[in-house]
Each structure stands twice: as C-alpha cells, then as structure tokens.
Design a protein around this motif. Structure first.
Motif, short mmCIF file in Angstrom:
data_model
loop_
_atom_site.label_atom_id
_atom_site.label_comp_id
_atom_site.label_asym_id
_atom_site.label_seq_id
_atom_site.Cartn_x
_atom_site.Cartn_y
_atom_site.Cartn_z
N VAL A 11 0.84 -1.21 0.00
CA VAL A 11 0.00 0.00 0.00
C VAL A 11 0.87 1.25 0.00
CG1 VAL A 11 -1.68 1.34 1.32
CG2 VAL A 11 -1.98 -1.11 1.06
N ILE A 12 1.96 1.23 0.79
CA ILE A 12 2.83 2.41 0.86
C ILE A 12 3.41 2.72 -0.53
CG2 ILE A 12 5.05 3.24 1.73
CD1 ILE A 12 4.37 1.88 4.38
N TRP A 13 3.93 1.69 -1.21
CA TRP A 13 4.56 1.97 -2.51
C TRP A 13 3.54 2.26 -3.59
CZ3 TRP A 13 9.09 3.84 -2.70
CH2 TRP A 13 9.96 3.59 -1.64
N ALA A 43 5.89 10.82 0.72
CA ALA A 43 7.05 10.25 1.43
C ALA A 43 7.14 10.82 2.84
CB ALA A 43 8.32 10.53 0.66
N LEU A 44 6.88 12.12 2.98
CA LEU A 44 6.95 12.74 4.31
C LEU A 44 5.84 12.18 5.22
CD1 LEU A 44 7.69 16.48 3.46
CD2 LEU A 44 9.24 14.80 4.44
N TYR A 45 4.66 11.97 4.63
CA TYR A 45 3.55 11.42 5.44
C TYR A 45 3.94 10.07 6.02
CZ TYR A 45 -0.68 9.24 6.98
OH TYR A 45 -1.59 8.59 7.76
N TRP A 46 4.47 9.18 5.17
CA TRP A 46 4.81 7.85 5.67
C TRP A 46 5.98 7.92 6.64
CZ3 TRP A 46 0.96 4.87 5.43
CH2 TRP A 46 0.13 4.80 4.30
N SER A 47 6.89 8.89 6.46
CA SER A 47 8.01 8.98 7.42
C SER A 47 7.54 9.37 8.81
CB SER A 47 9.08 9.99 7.00
OG SER A 47 9.18 10.10 5.65
N ILE A 48 6.47 10.16 8.92
CA ILE A 48 6.00 10.49 10.27
C ILE A 48 4.99 9.47 10.76
CG2 ILE A 48 6.50 12.96 10.30
CD1 ILE A 48 3.53 13.42 9.71
N SER A 58 13.82 4.35 2.14
CA SER A 58 12.60 4.45 1.34
C SER A 58 12.48 5.84 0.75
CB SER A 58 11.39 4.16 2.22
OG SER A 58 11.67 3.12 3.11
N ALA A 59 12.81 6.87 1.55
CA ALA A 59 12.75 8.24 1.03
C ALA A 59 13.70 8.40 -0.16
CB ALA A 59 13.11 9.24 2.13
N TRP A 60 14.86 7.74 -0.05
CA TRP A 60 15.84 7.82 -1.14
C TRP A 60 15.27 7.21 -2.41
CZ3 TRP A 60 18.94 4.49 -4.15
CH2 TRP A 60 20.02 5.12 -4.79
N ILE A 61 14.60 6.05 -2.27
CA ILE A 61 14.02 5.39 -3.45
C ILE A 61 12.92 6.27 -4.04
CG2 ILE A 61 12.74 3.38 -4.25
CD1 ILE A 61 14.26 1.76 -2.13
N HIS A 158 -7.95 1.95 6.78
CA HIS A 158 -8.77 0.99 6.04
C HIS A 158 -8.04 -0.34 5.89
CE1 HIS A 158 -10.60 -0.84 2.41
NE2 HIS A 158 -11.70 -0.47 3.03
N TRP A 159 -6.76 -0.28 5.53
CA TRP A 159 -5.99 -1.52 5.33
C TRP A 159 -5.26 -1.94 6.61
CZ3 TRP A 159 -6.23 1.57 0.75
CH2 TRP A 159 -6.87 0.93 -0.31
N ARG A 160 -5.49 -1.20 7.69
CA ARG A 160 -4.86 -1.49 8.98
C ARG A 160 -3.35 -1.66 8.84
NH1 ARG A 160 -9.48 -4.43 9.22
NH2 ARG A 160 -10.98 -3.75 10.80
N ILE A 161 -2.77 -0.69 8.17
CA ILE A 161 -1.32 -0.78 7.94
C ILE A 161 -0.58 -0.54 9.23
CG2 ILE A 161 0.60 0.25 6.69
CD1 ILE A 161 -1.51 1.04 4.61
#
Lengths: 162, 281
Positions: A11-13, A43-48, A58-61, A158-161
């Motif tokens: 989901v993240i990618w 990317a910033l959202y997922w980092s926090i 991941s941020a680099w990719i 929703h996906w309970r990540i």
C-alpha cells in the motif's frame, strides 16, 4: 487485527506510485507552477506515520522515482529527499502530534527547503535559471497537505497498515 | 519490536550512507545511463497512463469534427501540397545535380535515410530542464543523441531512451549547444541554449564576422549529431559593446518549441568508417 507486513509495504509503494502519477499528469500550463511535489509529501507522510516501515532508504528510493519520471540527473532529487526527510524522521513524534494546520505549515517549510536544495544541486551541475514562480509549488503545500493527510490516514486505517 | 531504541543503524549513520550513495550516483551519471534505461522503462507505463486521457481526447475530437471543418482543412492541405510539390520538382533535379558535382569533388554528401513520426506525450518534467517525452523508444530503434526535427526546423536531440518512449532535450535548454552555419555565407558558429524557448545565443562571434539580422542559420553537420542543412534559427538581434571582442547575438528558433505535438526522428546515414571515433557518444 493488523495487516500483513507485505500488504503494508504494497500500500505504501502504491501510494508513492499514485503520487508519481499526479506529479507528471498533464494539467493546464498556467496551473503547472501550482503543482505541489506529491511524491515528497507522500514520502513525508509515511516517514512520520510509520517510521519503521518508511525510513531514509525508502525516502531515497522515492527520490529516485522522481528523478526517473522527471528526467533529472539520477540521484539529485534522491539526495534532497534524504536530507529533508532526516529532519522529519528525527522529530517524527513531535510532528505527528501537531494539529493538521500546524503540520501543513511545517510541511510547507520542509518543501521549501527541499526546493532550495534541489535548486542548489542543479546549479552545481550546470548554470540553470530558476523558473518564475518556482516556490509557488511549496506555498500550495499548505492547502494540499490537509487533504493528502486525511486521504492517506483513511487508507492507512482501512488496510490497517502497521 | 520497540522502534525507538532498537534501530539497527542510528539515523545519522543512515543519512551519511545515503548521502554518499547519492553523490556516487550523481558523479557517475555517464556510467549509470545503461542501467537508467531499465529503471526508466519500469516507470514509463506511468507516463503512458498520464498521457492516455489527452490522447483519447485527441482521437475523440478527430472523430467528431464537422464536415465544414474537414472541407476547410482539406482545402488548405491541398494548397500546401501543390506548393510543396512545386518546390520538390526542382529539388529532385538539384539534388541529383548536387550529388553528381559532389562525386566529382570526391566528397559525396550524406542524405538522411530513415525517418519516424513521434507524438509528444503531455507529461510534466524537471522544472529546470527544457525536455519533451515522445512516444517512441528502443523498440522503434531510437537511440540517445538522435536528431529530432519538426516541420519547421531542428527541435533537439534524444537525451535518454526507454523501451517504449524517450526524452528529448530541446535546443533551447541550458546544457545544449548546436553547431550552426549561416546559410548566406557558410560562416560557422555555435548556438547555445539559454533556458528560454524563444531565444538562443551565438557564442564567440567576433565583431568583424559577417552576420546580419534576419540571417538563416542551418546545422553545419559538424559534431556528428545533426545532419547538415536543417534550418535551426534566424538572427534576431546583434549588440556590440564597446570594449568586448565578441558581439552579443540573439537568435530565434524556427521550430515552434513551445507548441510541438508531432516530431520527426531522423536516422542520419552512417558516416565513413574512419569517422567513427569522432562520433563517440
């Protein structure tokens, strides 16, 4: 119940790829300077939100993906992404507890810093000229962040990540 | 699974590692380009998806055109065809004559053999670069450094290719220079991109050089990228400052760089064996 780690990563990618799509999607030329840097914001959202699933690598990719879809020198946006997300990753607990409006302001600052860095890096490679209205993209982040935050939080719940 | 204290690497070390990797990747750009083809190919479906609505709208607007528009368009095209074929009548004759004369001189001229029409994909690119993405790639035989023209003149050259599409660097980009000659008197010059779609610059032109406003500049064929004789720009402004040796000359590109939709990819015929090393990248 928690999602399988593979679902989380998927989901993240997928969200990063959606952001890449928004990044290159054709829009009327007069609106073009107002396009926020979607890949950076996601990317910033997922980092926090989940620093254990989305780290500096991941941020680099994500930065490399931006380099590829934009046709920039490979590694240039990746470097800028890593530098600015370090700031966010170090303070992720603080930033996570801010209100959405406060977060939006912080992200605008981060996005402005990213733009300044990427301009400096481009400048060090060849004598580029800053396009007019270059920083509009960061200023629009104030408006874009709350929506992006709500959409991604909805997806995460929703996906309970985890 | 505590995520605060049990991280394998501290953030600062990670930062250092990724900064180093980025710097290595940036500095070895030239060596990375073969790998970049694969990476770009992986992501190019995104570009096709982003471009799909525009392409669809195009085909819809083609199919709902009214009879009157079609007739009007047809009329214009017929007139253009007549004009062009009139020019071609003499062109064929001149071309043959030129080839015969060149053979007498022992320096046969090379004519472009293969051409391919490409459509510009409407996708966004790096804000610092003047680039276009076109819908032809490795599968169609496109290669990096290939000359690209439109119906008016030279547009640029292919910068990088992927399997299905490729990226074109415009002649107006900051990092682009193109070898030119004045059509009137064969004086050779270099046209330098300035990041402005409507204006380029001529470099190192001494004040005594015979350049006039309105002069047509065509490719000189030097450098091995662009074939000789394609129109590129017109001289639009000459400025001489007292103390400087060189004059400051502005030229306006003939190709409509800000509104190109269809482009022509050229395959210049291979130069002689002995010239291969010169061609290089």
């Amino acid at each position: 119940m928690r999602a399988h780690p593979i679902t989380s990563v998927f989901v993240i990618w997928l969200s990063i790829l959606c952001a890449a799509f928004l990044q290159i999607m054709p829009i009327p030329p007069f609106l073009d300077p107002f396009r926020p840097n979607w890949i950076l914001l996601v990317a910033l959202y997922w980092s926090i939100a989940m620093p254990h699933r989305f780290n500096l690598g991941s941020a680099w990719i994500a930065g490399v993906i931006l380099d590829l879809v934009w046709g920039t020198t490979l590694g240039l946006n990746a470097l800028a992404f890593v530098l600015v997300s370090t700031i966010v990753v170090i303070h992720f607990q603080k930033v996570r507890s801010y209100s959405i409006g406060h977060q939006a302001l912080v992200m605008t600052g981060i996005s402005g810093l990213y733009q300044s860095l990427s301009y400096l890096f481009e400048l060090s490679l060849s004598d580029v000229i800053m396009p007019s209205g270059y920083y509009l993209s960061s200023i629009v982040t104030v408006l874009a962040w709350p929506w992006l935050f709500l959409v991604l939080r909805k997806a995460r719940r929703h996906w309970r990540i985890n | 699974m505590n995520t605060i204290f049990s991280r394998r690497f501290p953030t600062r070390l990670k930062l250092l590692i990724f900064v180093l990797i980025s710097l290595i990747v940036i500095l070895s750009t030239d060596r990375m380009s073969p790998y970049r083809v694969y990476l770009t190919s992986l992501l190019s479906p995104l570009q096709f998806m982003a471009d799909a609505p525009v392409e669809m709208l195009d085909s819809v607007s083609d199919s709902v055109k009214s009879r009157a528009t079609l007739i009007a368009e047809n009329k214009i095209l017929r007139r253009q065809e007549l004009e062009v074929s009139d020019k071609l009548l003499t062109y064929e004759h001149l071309k043959l004559e030129n080839i015969r004369l060149r053979t007498l001189l022992g320096s046969p001229v090379e004519y472009t053999q293969r051409k391919l029409i490409a459509r510009v994909q409407s996708v966004d690119s790096d804000p610092f670069r003047l680039q276009l993405v076109i819908n032809k790639g490795l599968d169609h035989g496109v290669y990096a450094g290939q000359p690209v023209v439109d119906e008016f003149g030279v547009v640029g050259q292919v910068l990088e290719v992927s399997q299905l599409n490729s990226r074109v660097l415009l002649i107006a980009d900051n990092s682009h220079a193109i070898p030119l000659q004045i059509q009137r008197n064969d004086v050779r010059l270099i046209g330098l991109g300035k990041g402005d779609l409507h204006q380029l610059e001529l470099q190192y032109v001494t004040k005594s050089t015979d350049v006039k406003i309105g002069d047509m500049l065509v490719t000189s064929g030097l450098g091995g990228v662009f074939p000789e004789g394609y129109p590129v720009a017109r001289v639009s402004g000459i400025e001489n400052r007292g103390s400087e040796i060189y004059s400051n000359i502005k030229i306006t590109p003939i190709a409509k760089l800000d509104r190109v939709r269809y482009l022509l990819l050229l395959w210049p015929s291979q130069p002689l064996e002995t010239e291969q090393p010169l061609k290089g990248e």
